[in-house]
Design a protein around this motif. Structure first.
Motif, mmCIF file in Angstrom:
data_model
loop_
_atom_site.group_PDB
_atom_site.id
_atom_site.type_symbol
_atom_site.label_atom_id
_atom_site.label_comp_id
_atom_site.label_asym_id
_atom_site.label_seq_id
_atom_site.Cartn_x
_atom_site.Cartn_y
_atom_site.Cartn_z
ATOM 1 N N ASN A 475 0.869 -1.253 -0.209
ATOM 2 C CA ASN A 475 0.005 0.016 0.147
ATOM 3 C C ASN A 475 0.985 1.343 -0.111
ATOM 4 N N ASP A 476 1.987 1.312 0.800
ATOM 5 C CA ASP A 476 2.688 2.642 1.014
ATOM 6 C C ASP A 476 3.642 2.644 -0.464
ATOM 7 N N LEU A 477 3.850 1.907 -1.083
ATOM 8 C CA LEU A 477 4.503 2.060 -2.369
ATOM 9 C C LEU A 477 3.745 2.558 -3.441
ATOM 10 N N ILE A 478 2.473 1.976 -3.418
ATOM 11 C CA ILE A 478 1.533 2.330 -4.367
ATOM 12 C C ILE A 478 1.220 3.781 -4.161
ATOM 13 N N GLU A 479 1.010 4.293 -2.999
ATOM 14 C CA GLU A 479 0.518 5.772 -2.588
ATOM 15 C C GLU A 479 1.714 6.569 -2.988
ATOM 16 N N LEU A 480 2.935 6.211 -2.516
ATOM 17 C CA LEU A 480 4.146 7.105 -2.873
ATOM 18 C C LEU A 480 4.489 7.108 -4.223
ATOM 19 N N ARG A 481 4.125 6.124 -5.275
ATOM 20 C CA ARG A 481 4.263 6.226 -6.349
ATOM 21 C C ARG A 481 3.100 7.194 -7.217
ATOM 22 N N ASN A 482 1.912 7.202 -6.509
ATOM 23 C CA ASN A 482 0.752 7.996 -7.038
ATOM 24 C C ASN A 482 1.329 9.454 -6.614
ATOM 25 N N LEU A 483 1.709 9.639 -5.347
ATOM 26 C CA LEU A 483 1.930 11.002 -4.963
ATOM 27 C C LEU A 483 3.042 11.764 -5.664
ATOM 28 N N VAL A 484 4.194 10.747 -6.170
ATOM 29 C CA VAL A 484 5.100 11.564 -6.980
ATOM 30 C C VAL A 484 4.766 11.954 -8.150
ATOM 31 N N THR A 485 3.773 11.074 -8.888
ATOM 32 C CA THR A 485 3.241 11.426 -9.981
ATOM 33 C C THR A 485 2.470 12.619 -10.132
ATOM 34 N N THR A 486 1.539 12.734 -9.010
ATOM 35 C CA THR A 486 0.807 13.817 -8.962
ATOM 36 C C THR A 486 1.555 15.263 -8.728
ATOM 37 N N ALA A 487 2.698 15.031 -7.923
ATOM 38 C CA ALA A 487 3.517 16.465 -7.576
ATOM 39 C C ALA A 487 4.258 16.763 -8.877
ATOM 40 N N ASP A 488 4.470 15.781 -9.800
ATOM 41 C CA ASP A 488 5.070 16.200 -11.012
ATOM 42 C C ASP A 488 4.049 17.039 -11.776
ATOM 43 N N LEU A 489 2.915 16.480 -12.036
ATOM 44 C CA LEU A 489 1.713 16.940 -12.797
ATOM 45 C C LEU A 489 1.366 18.526 -12.291
ATOM 46 N N ILE A 490 1.566 18.755 -10.852
ATOM 47 C CA ILE A 490 1.371 20.017 -10.115
ATOM 48 C C ILE A 490 2.461 21.014 -10.708
ATOM 49 N N VAL A 491 3.593 20.121 -10.483
ATOM 50 C CA VAL A 491 4.727 21.145 -10.886
ATOM 51 C C VAL A 491 4.834 21.614 -12.408
ATOM 52 N N ARG A 492 4.461 20.845 -13.189
ATOM 53 C CA ARG A 492 4.587 20.742 -14.619
ATOM 54 C C ARG A 492 3.481 22.121 -15.062
ATOM 55 N N SER A 493 2.229 21.853 -14.415
ATOM 56 C CA SER A 493 1.137 22.940 -14.664
ATOM 57 C C SER A 493 1.371 24.182 -14.246
ATOM 58 N N ALA A 494 2.191 24.344 -13.032
ATOM 59 C CA ALA A 494 2.445 25.517 -12.413
ATOM 60 C C ALA A 494 3.631 26.214 -13.279
ATOM 61 N N LEU A 495 4.645 25.483 -13.812
ATOM 62 C CA LEU A 495 5.678 26.128 -14.666
ATOM 63 C C LEU A 495 5.149 26.656 -15.968
ATOM 64 N N ARG A 496 3.849 26.043 -16.373
ATOM 65 C CA ARG A 496 3.260 26.554 -17.465
ATOM 66 C C ARG A 496 2.582 27.804 -17.370
ATOM 67 N N ARG A 497 2.120 28.195 -16.295
ATOM 68 C CA ARG A 497 1.086 29.511 -16.347
ATOM 69 C C ARG A 497 1.991 30.618 -15.843
ATOM 70 N N LYS A 498 2.000 31.382 -16.987
ATOM 71 C CA LYS A 498 2.874 32.698 -16.662
ATOM 72 C C LYS A 498 1.943 33.882 -16.101
ATOM 73 N N GLU A 499 1.312 33.707 -15.082
ATOM 74 C CA GLU A 499 0.375 34.752 -14.518
ATOM 75 C C GLU A 499 0.342 34.354 -13.076
ATOM 76 N N SER A 500 -0.382 35.157 -12.649
ATOM 77 C CA SER A 500 -1.053 34.718 -10.929
ATOM 78 C C SER A 500 -2.630 34.788 -11.170
ATOM 79 N N ARG A 501 -3.129 33.746 -11.036
ATOM 80 C CA ARG A 501 -4.533 33.616 -11.018
ATOM 81 C C ARG A 501 -5.122 32.851 -9.756
ATOM 82 N N GLY A 502 -5.959 33.202 -8.923
ATOM 83 C CA GLY A 502 -6.863 32.263 -8.172
ATOM 84 C C GLY A 502 -5.610 31.691 -7.115
ATOM 85 N N LEU A 503 -5.570 30.400 -7.051
ATOM 86 C CA LEU A 503 -4.737 29.814 -6.181
ATOM 87 C C LEU A 503 -3.334 29.690 -6.436
#
Length: 537
Positions: A475-503
């Protein structure tokens, strides 16, 4: 291999409401990572936003949602949800949810107000709405003969046709790990639904339960689905700050009923940050608190509702009053120490108005999905509403477009792996991920911080993938694998946004862009020429 008409991954309000709408017609499996009561829905205190009072209007609810969402909310999805709000509340009443009554109104329910709302439109059960809704639906789910509840099972990955040489087959089910036995089995389904909740545990401080590890988002991404708006992580402004209180939320409704935010010396500070004061949207309040804490070097600010009578507080906030009193805080006499904490994932798996993802047979509902409703910042109490509205929408589409579960699927193969030799690697990686996400990808961001986070994520991903490939999973490995993938998606998305909006607030791009555009990430591993199922409407 087990076969079901519908496989629902996640047992919160979204998953349960969908299961109940389908079970009179289909055989449904409802999968829970832990116990069915343990999802994030039960933690929701405030209530459900819906237009009930005739002096209110869906147009006003729509406008409030767009303002809170920094004009990034998808117009069609927002209209769809707010216009189905009253019907969603009626369905919940029919299930037996005991909303707080108000005999002085024609509609018979008490309506409260929360930050960002122009009217009183929050239907609630005192200050424990999510728990009351869950208790009611769980009772009905457990009694339905066509719903098989599978507790202590965690999804490992989706089974998709284009990885099995069947490009048009779509989603065929999922591999599930039985945490009790340690075995992984294939579950075939005509329709598979991601209702796995958000990803709050990617951050060090969160109001979410331990199960909120971005599972559905990560699995959908690996399956080839598009992911939208992951840079918009909502930090709830008021999480109880106390060494003995883990993830205890102080509801938005406390401010809605007159609670004031103060510095340690008793001074109010919100009016200088926003003319709406304590009733400003969550992103504004969270940034204001973050600013004051960093400027003054203080550990928390204080939420004060002691000017209200003890009787009022007991009636409206019995859960909050009781929990604070356990910790030595009498909210009728003392202010509550509060800090911001990661609370809600506004982005997720991109869906249409039928809750369909890119893959035929795969749906997503609730916090794991991105319908477009929340835009750049979720309006308070729109989340439970979205769960019920899209649960009904998905049910309608599934019943109208039935698919048979496949007769056979490849069995899970662990013949070339061994037992893990050092589980401490998982706990160390988990801790490192959550700490640098908090430090570098929090309420206020810079390109430099985001690039640092991205570099560390790449290193972690390689290490975790190697671990996943060579050792039996748990269970812990499955969740860690998913968390690091999700973190990667958060950072990729944040780097693409060249403005400040909402959150998403960036010191490098403090201005608002002229046009509001969503951030859509498409997985490059999606097979060339394969048509996506998801489309608007």
């Amino acid at each position: 291999m087990k076969r079901f008409d519908v496989l629902i991954l996640g047992s919160g309000l979204a998953g349960q409401s969908l299961a109940l709408r389908l079970a009179d017609h289909l055989q449904v499996a409802l999968v829970s990572k832990r116990h069915i009561e343990d999802g994030a829905s039960a933690w929701a205190q405030g209530g459900i936003a819906a237009v009930i009072d005739p002096s209110d209007s869906t147009a006003a609810h729509y406008e409030d949602t767009q303002i809170a969402g920094a004009q990034l909310c998808d117009p069609a999805a927002t209209h769809f949800v707010v216009e189905h709000g009253a019907a969603a509340i009626q369905w919940l009443r029919e299930q037996g949810v005991p909303f707080t009554p108000d005999s002085d109104t024609a509609w018979g329910m008490h309506l409260t107000r929360e930050g960002g709302h122009s009217h009183r439109r929050i239907v609630h059960v005192a200050d424990a709405t999510g728990a009351a809704v869950q208790e009611t639906l769980i009772d009905r789910v457990k009694r339905h003969p066509n719903i098989q509840i599978m507790e202590n099972h965690v999804a490992v990955d989706l089974i998709v046709g284009h990885k099995l040489g069947q490009p048009e087959a779509g989603c065929l089910g999922a591999y599930l790990l039985d945490n009790d036995s340690g075995h992984v089995e294939a579950y075939a389904a005509g329709h598979t639904v991601l209702a796995t909740g958000g990803a709050g545990k990617v951050y060090l401080y969160t109001t979410n339960p331990d199960t909120s590890t971005g599972d559905g988002i990560a699995m959908a991404w690996r399956a080839g689905c598009r992911i939208s708006n992951m840079e918009f992580i909502q930090f709830h402004p008021t999480c109880l700050y106390h060494p003995q209180a883990k993830s205890f939320l102080i509801s938005e409704a406390v401010r809605g009923e007159g609670g004031l935010l103060r510095l340690p010396d008793g001074t109010r500070f919100m009016p200088k940050h926003d003319p709406r004061g304590e009733l400003a949207p969550r992103d504004v309040v969270a940034r204001a608190i973050d600013f004051e804490m960093k400027k003054r070097g203080i550990d928390s600010v204080f939420l004060d509702i002691s000017h209200k009578s003890r009787e009022f507080l007991q009636e409206h906030f019995p859960t909050i009053s009781a929990r604070c009193l356990e910790l030595g805080i009498d909210i009728s006499k003392q202010p509550i120490p509060v800090v911001p904490a990661a609370h809600y994932t506004c982005g997720g798996v991109q869906i249409d108005l039928r809750a369909r993802t890119d893959l035929p047979g795969l749906y997503a509902i609730g916090e794991t999905a991105c319908s477009g409703l929340h835009g750049a910042n979720r309006l308070a109490s729109n989340s439970l509403l979205e769960c019920v509205v899209f649960g009904e929408s998905a049910a309608r589409d599934i019943l109208a477009n039935r698919r048979s579960a496949p007769n056979s699927l490849p069995a899970w193969d662990e013949s070339r792996v061994s037992d893990a030799d050092e589980e401490v690697v998982i706990s160390h990686n988990w801790d490192e991920l959550r700490r640098f996400m908090w430090d570098y990808v929090g309420i206020v961001r810079t390109n430099k911080r985001l690039e640092r986070a991205q570099h560390r994520i790449k290193l972690l991903m390689r290490e975790i993938d190697d671990y996943y490939s060579n050792f039996r999973i748990g269970n812990d490995l499955i969740e860690l694998r998913n968390l690091v993938t999700t973190a990667d998606l958060i950072v990729r998305s944040a780097l693409r946004r060249k403005e400040s909006r909402g959150l998403h607030f960036s010191k490098d791009y403090p201005q608002l862009a002229e046009r509001a555009r969503p951030t859509i990430l498409a997985n490059p591993r999606w097979p060339a020429g394969l048509k996506r199922w998801n489309h608007p409407g």
